[in-house]
Design a protein around this motif. Structure first.
Motif, PDB file in Angstrom:
ATOM      1  N   PRO A  24     -21.938 -32.876  29.161  1.00 39.23           N
ATOM      2  CA  PRO A  24     -23.162 -33.645  29.376  1.00 39.23           C
ATOM      3  C   PRO A  24     -23.037 -35.039  28.768  1.00 39.23           C
ATOM      4  CG  PRO A  24     -23.481 -32.138  27.559  1.00 39.23           C
ATOM      5  CD  PRO A  24     -22.093 -31.869  28.093  1.00 39.23           C
ATOM      6  N   LYS A  25     -24.067 -35.876  28.969  1.00 43.90           N
ATOM      7  CA  LYS A  25     -24.117 -37.209  28.385  1.00 43.90           C
ATOM      8  C   LYS A  25     -25.400 -37.351  27.577  1.00 43.90           C
ATOM      9  CE  LYS A  25     -21.548 -39.182  32.295  1.00 43.90           C
ATOM     10  NZ  LYS A  25     -21.588 -40.133  33.441  1.00 43.90           N
ATOM     11  N   PRO A  26     -25.459 -38.301  26.665  1.00 44.13           N
ATOM     12  CA  PRO A  26     -26.685 -38.465  25.856  1.00 44.13           C
ATOM     13  C   PRO A  26     -27.922 -38.613  26.745  1.00 44.13           C
ATOM     14  CG  PRO A  26     -24.916 -39.801  24.958  1.00 44.13           C
ATOM     15  CD  PRO A  26     -24.404 -39.261  26.259  1.00 44.13           C
ATOM     16  N   GLY A  27     -28.889 -37.753  26.549  1.00 48.58           N
ATOM     17  CA  GLY A  27     -30.118 -37.786  27.335  1.00 48.58           C
ATOM     18  C   GLY A  27     -29.970 -37.265  28.742  1.00 48.58           C
ATOM     19  N   LYS A  28     -28.748 -36.816  29.099  1.00 45.45           N
ATOM     20  CA  LYS A  28     -28.502 -36.285  30.445  1.00 45.45           C
ATOM     21  C   LYS A  28     -27.771 -34.942  30.317  1.00 45.45           C
ATOM     22  CE  LYS A  28     -28.333 -40.761  32.780  1.00 45.45           C
ATOM     23  NZ  LYS A  28     -27.580 -41.601  33.753  1.00 45.45           N
ATOM     24  N   PRO A  29     -28.524 -33.868  30.187  1.00 46.18           N
ATOM     25  CA  PRO A  29     -27.897 -32.576  29.934  1.00 46.18           C
ATOM     26  C   PRO A  29     -27.436 -31.843  31.189  1.00 46.18           C
ATOM     27  CG  PRO A  29     -30.273 -32.325  29.883  1.00 46.18           C
ATOM     28  CD  PRO A  29     -30.005 -33.793  30.114  1.00 46.18           C
ATOM     29  N   ILE A  30     -27.820 -32.319  32.389  1.00 42.32           N
ATOM     30  CA  ILE A  30     -27.640 -31.508  33.597  1.00 42.32           C
ATOM     31  C   ILE A  30     -26.322 -31.829  34.291  1.00 42.32           C
ATOM     32  CG2 ILE A  30     -28.561 -31.020  35.900  1.00 42.32           C
ATOM     33  CD1 ILE A  30     -31.330 -31.462  34.791  1.00 42.32           C
ATOM     34  N   ILE A  31     -25.592 -30.748  34.613  1.00 40.37           N
ATOM     35  CA  ILE A  31     -24.412 -30.833  35.481  1.00 40.37           C
ATOM     36  C   ILE A  31     -24.813 -30.137  36.773  1.00 40.37           C
ATOM     37  CG2 ILE A  31     -22.072 -30.023  35.895  1.00 40.37           C
ATOM     38  CD1 ILE A  31     -23.386 -30.762  32.389  1.00 40.37           C
ATOM     39  N   LEU A  32     -24.981 -30.881  37.851  1.00 41.32           N
ATOM     40  CA  LEU A  32     -25.492 -30.359  39.124  1.00 41.32           C
ATOM     41  C   LEU A  32     -24.327 -30.045  40.044  1.00 41.32           C
ATOM     42  CD1 LEU A  32     -27.846 -29.690  40.988  1.00 41.32           C
ATOM     43  CD2 LEU A  32     -27.920 -32.097  41.667  1.00 41.32           C
ATOM     44  N   ILE A  33     -24.243 -28.810  40.461  1.00 46.35           N
ATOM     45  CA  ILE A  33     -23.155 -28.351  41.327  1.00 46.35           C
ATOM     46  C   ILE A  33     -23.790 -27.770  42.583  1.00 46.35           C
ATOM     47  CG2 ILE A  33     -21.169 -26.816  41.542  1.00 46.35           C
ATOM     48  CD1 ILE A  33     -21.033 -26.841  38.456  1.00 46.35           C
ATOM     49  N   GLY A  34     -23.512 -28.366  43.728  1.00 47.91           N
ATOM     50  CA  GLY A  34     -24.127 -27.933  44.977  1.00 47.91           C
ATOM     51  C   GLY A  34     -23.133 -27.267  45.901  1.00 47.91           C
ATOM     52  N   GLY A  35     -23.670 -26.434  46.758  1.00 49.19           N
ATOM     53  CA  GLY A  35     -22.828 -25.767  47.742  1.00 49.19           C
ATOM     54  C   GLY A  35     -23.670 -24.889  48.628  1.00 49.19           C
ATOM     55  N   LEU A  36     -23.239 -24.758  49.867  1.00 51.99           N
ATOM     56  CA  LEU A  36     -23.938 -23.853  50.773  1.00 51.99           C
ATOM     57  C   LEU A  36     -23.655 -22.410  50.367  1.00 51.99           C
ATOM     58  CD1 LEU A  36     -23.152 -25.653  54.161  1.00 51.99           C
ATOM     59  CD2 LEU A  36     -25.152 -25.941  52.686  1.00 51.99           C
ATOM     60  N   ASN A  37     -24.416 -21.486  50.946  1.00 49.73           N
ATOM     61  CA  ASN A  37     -24.196 -20.075  50.643  1.00 49.73           C
ATOM     62  C   ASN A  37     -22.776 -19.671  51.027  1.00 49.73           C
ATOM     63  OD1 ASN A  37     -26.801 -19.665  49.707  1.00 49.73           O
ATOM     64  ND2 ASN A  37     -27.601 -19.211  51.739  1.00 49.73           N
ATOM     65  N   GLY A  38     -22.129 -18.936  50.124  1.00 50.70           N
ATOM     66  CA  GLY A  38     -20.774 -18.476  50.386  1.00 50.70           C
ATOM     67  C   GLY A  38     -19.701 -19.459  49.997  1.00 50.70           C
ATOM     68  N   CYS A  39     -20.073 -20.598  49.382  1.00 52.18           N
ATOM     69  CA  CYS A  39     -19.072 -21.604  49.005  1.00 52.18           C
ATOM     70  C   CYS A  39     -18.429 -21.329  47.647  1.00 52.18           C
ATOM     71  CB  CYS A  39     -19.706 -22.991  48.996  1.00 52.18           C
ATOM     72  SG  CYS A  39     -20.046 -23.641  50.649  1.00 52.18           S
ATOM     73  N   GLY A  40     -19.031 -20.477  46.831  1.00 51.31           N
ATOM     74  CA  GLY A  40     -18.399 -20.144  45.554  1.00 51.31           C
ATOM     75  C   GLY A  40     -19.195 -20.515  44.330  1.00 51.31           C
ATOM     76  N   LYS A  41     -20.516 -20.725  44.468  1.00 50.38           N
ATOM     77  CA  LYS A  41     -21.327 -21.056  43.288  1.00 50.38           C
ATOM     78  C   LYS A  41     -21.368 -19.881  42.311  1.00 50.38           C
ATOM     79  CE  LYS A  41     -25.069 -21.950  45.553  1.00 50.38           C
ATOM     80  NZ  LYS A  41     -24.490 -21.583  46.870  1.00 50.38           N
ATOM     81  N   THR A  42     -21.683 -18.710  42.836  1.00 50.52           N
ATOM     82  CA  THR A  42     -21.733 -17.527  41.967  1.00 50.52           C
ATOM     83  C   THR A  42     -20.350 -17.201  41.417  1.00 50.52           C
ATOM     84  OG1 THR A  42     -23.585 -16.674  43.262  1.00 50.52           O
ATOM     85  CG2 THR A  42     -22.445 -15.114  41.834  1.00 50.52           C
ATOM     86  N   THR A  43     -19.311 -17.483  42.200  1.00 51.57           N
ATOM     87  CA  THR A  43     -17.940 -17.274  41.721  1.00 51.57           C
ATOM     88  C   THR A  43     -17.660 -18.129  40.495  1.00 51.57           C
ATOM     89  OG1 THR A  43     -17.224 -16.791  43.980  1.00 51.57           O
ATOM     90  CG2 THR A  43     -15.507 -17.340  42.388  1.00 51.57           C
TER      91      THR A  43
END
Length: 662
Positions: A24-43
């Protein structure tokens, strides 16, 4: 704890090496990872847990498979050689100093055998001792039960709104995350100190027994965790199967399926009713109508016959009496002739003649019936017979009318039975869903029994261990120093017990306030819940509605239950000081737009010092992305190639009009 980066090599859909910077960065805690269903987010979520916990990791794709089978199936199908690995770099504070860990877990398929290796680097240097005891070391850094509160699937945390399911989670979090278990550990350490004072050379057999029990307890811990994971997995599948069955049954009933299943019964009832009606009609036509019943139509004629019979009987009697009266009257006149006057004699004579004449008129009645005595008796009994036949006919006609009504109802029901072609598909689907639910219920019972068996074994082993320690302790307190240590330790343990209870109550009070405040922030209906209580003995969660009465969580909508579960996790994190990162997979399922906005604006930026969001394009859309940008430190998109079935990681996030690269 802070996650820095993760590298996946031929793991699941990730072919080759794919690395993500998670810092993360100061004041920016979020790491946003996007993907359609079946792309490997849960993996990706599974990879973090697998790197940390190995065989004990609660990976979503594992199901009921063994650990070796899961590792074998998680190797990318295009990998050559068949080898996969995960590298995770994180840092945490240990004994007041910052310590960097790098976990390298890899496995390779050789024939049908899976060989796994684990390497642990601390501050850049390999550490074999900690590597060999990593399962115990990670429990000290981040207990598995606590990790499940911070690495979670947004669609599965709704179960935490159930008081029974939330209780063990709250208990584990309070003890492990809020430091209550430290007090318990101190008490345990004092108990161990007491036991060490009692060790003697001749006690080696008892020590060996205790060591054996401790080993069995460790093995049981793994078995219980595995059994619990299987129970949770099957329970979730069963819940979905029951919902599918309910949907099919509703459609089946709407199409007239119940009548279709009863069509044979209705047809049989129709045939039976028609046969009964035919039997009644035959009885009316061939039995009653062929008997004396039709005589009821000749009521006046029968009355005339009875009157004629009476007159004929009277004429016959008068005819018989008339001859007798002539002789009698002559004898009477002969007797009176010498005793009465002529005038009196004339009067008697006139009277007797008038009497005979009146009887002669009755005797002259025409006698054309001339019934016998038995016929007259039958005629007299005919009224009773006809009354009985009339009642019988009336009952049969009433029964026939009832049968005709039944036939009318059955015919209407049969007319409503759908064609087999229309209902056959639904009927087959219903039967399949019922079989599936039945099999899952059987599997769940089997797995619950396995878990219960493991729990009973744990309890038995715990009792055995306590007995073994007790047996040793009974004969080993010999030295004055040892006795003094034991005595002082008992006092301190008692004090620690009281302190632990007070600490628990304090944490629970803070947790109640934090969870209620979190829920109020996230809800668009702020007045829904007035208060929230947690039982310190059972750790059950009780909601108090706006009316001051207990509110059943089942009355909440699916989205409200999800927000309640998120509030529970957020409250725990706030009370614990946000010391752990949050990894949230599919965070906005089942939530409406207002709740999604509240979650994005009020929860994600404050959930922790590091928040990994694994989202689809439907969840963090353009509108929510714009609101989230001020808190985003890193953005990634998981791109899946449908031709090679592989996933690659690219910088940036966005599918619509807004695209953001951090």
């Amino acid at each position: 704890m802070l996650l820095h980066d993760i590298t996946l090599e031929n793991f699941g859909a990730y072919k080759g090496k794919q690395t993500l910077n998670l810092s993360p960065k100061p004041g920016k805690p979020i790491i946003l990872i996007g993907g359609l269903n079946g792309c490997g987010k849960t993996t990706l979520l599974d990879a973090i847990q697998l790197a940390l916990y190995g065989a004990r990791a609660r990976c979503s794709g594992r199901g009921t498979r063994s650990y070796d089978a899961y590792l074998r199936d998680s190797i990318n199908r295009q990998a050559n050689p068949k080898k996969a690995g995960i590298k995770l770099w994180f840092s945490t504070t240990v004994e007041g100093a910052q310590r960097h860990y790098r976990i390298e877990r890899s496995w390779q398929l050789t024939g049908k055998t899976v060989r796994e290796s684990l390497a642990v680097f601390i501050n850049g240097e390999p550490d074999k001792v900690i590597g060999e005891g990593w399962a115990d070391h990670i429990e000290d850094l981040l207990p598995l039960e606590v990790a499940s509160l911070f690495f979670f699937d947004g669609e599965k945390i709704e179960s935490l709104a159930d008081p029974d399911r939330a209780a063990p989670v709250i208990e584990s979090a309070v003890y492990s995350l809020l430091g209550v278990n430290t007090v318990e550990q101190l008490r345990t350490d004092l108990l161990a100190l007491q036991r060490r004072q009692k060790i003697s050379d001749e006690d080696q057999t008892a020590l060996d027994q205790i060591a054996s029990i401790e080993k069995q307890l460790e093995e049981n811990e793994v078995a219980r965790a595995d059994a619990l994971q299987r129970v949770a997995s099957v329970r979730a599948i069963l819940l979905r199967a029951r919902m599918d069955l309910k949907t099919v049954e509703t459609a089946f009933a709407k199409e007239g399926g119940d009548l279709f299943r009863r069509r044979a019964e209705l047809a049989a009832r129709q045939v039976h009713a028609e046969q009964q009606l035919q039997t009644l009609n035959d009885m009316l036509a061939n039995t009653l109508a062929a008997g004396p019943l039709p005589l009821l139509l000749l009521g006046s004629q029968l009355d005339a016959v009875r009157q004629q019979v009476a007159r004929e009987e009277e004429a016959a009697q008068s005819e018989q009496v008339l001859g007798v009266l002539n002789d009698r009257d002559q004898q009477v006149l002969d007797l009176l002739r010498n005793t009465v006057t002529a005038e009196q004699m004339s009067q008697v004579t006139q009277y007797l003649e008038a009497d005979r004449q009146s009887r002669a008129v009755s005797a002259d009645t025409p006698r054309f019936l001339q019934m016998s005595r038995s016929a007259v008796q039958q005629l007299n009994s005919l009224d009773q017979i006809l009354s009985s036949e009339h009642d019988r006919a009336r009952d049969l006609l009433s029964e026939a009318a009832s049968l005709r009504d039944q036939l009318s109802v059955i015919e209407r029901q049969l007319a409503g039975v759908p064609d087999e072609e229309v209902i056959a598909g639904l009927m087959k689907q219903q039967d399949e869903e019922r079989k599936r639910v039945s099999q899952l219920e059987y599997d769940l019972r089997t797995m619950e029994e396995a878990h219960a068996t493991a729990m009973r074994e744990h309890e038995n082993l715990t009792v055995m261990r306590e007995r073994a320690y007790g047996k040793r302790a009974s004969g080993l307190a010999k030295a004055e120093h040892s006795a003094r240590v034991v005595s002082y330790s008992d006092r301190v343990r008692t004090t620690l017990e009281k302190f632990g209870e007070a600490l628990l109550q304090r944490h629970i009070s803070h947790l109640e306030v934090a969870v209620l405040d979190s829920f109020t922030r996230l809800m668009r209906k702020g007045e829904l819940i007035q208060d929230l209580r947690i039982d310190t003995s059972k750790f059950t969660l009780t909601l108090i509605g706006a009316d001051g009465e207990e509110l059943d969580p089942g009355r909440l909508s699916a989205g409200e239950r999800q927000l309640l579960a998120v509030s529970l996790l957020w409250g725990l994190a706030r009370v614990a000081g946000n010391r752990l990162p949050s990894v949230i997979d599919t965070p906005l399922g089942r939530l409406d737009s207002r709740h999604r906005q509240n979650l994005v604006e009020r929860y994600f930026p404050q959930a922790s010092h590091q928040v990994l969001l694994l989202s689809t394009d439907e969840e963090i859309d353009d509108n929510l992305l714009k609101r989230l940008i001020p808190a985003i430190a890193q953005t990634y998109t998981l791109v899946h190639d449908d031709t090679t079935f592989t996933t690659t990681v690219e910088r940036g996030y966005g599918w619509g009009g807004t695209s953001y690269v951090a």
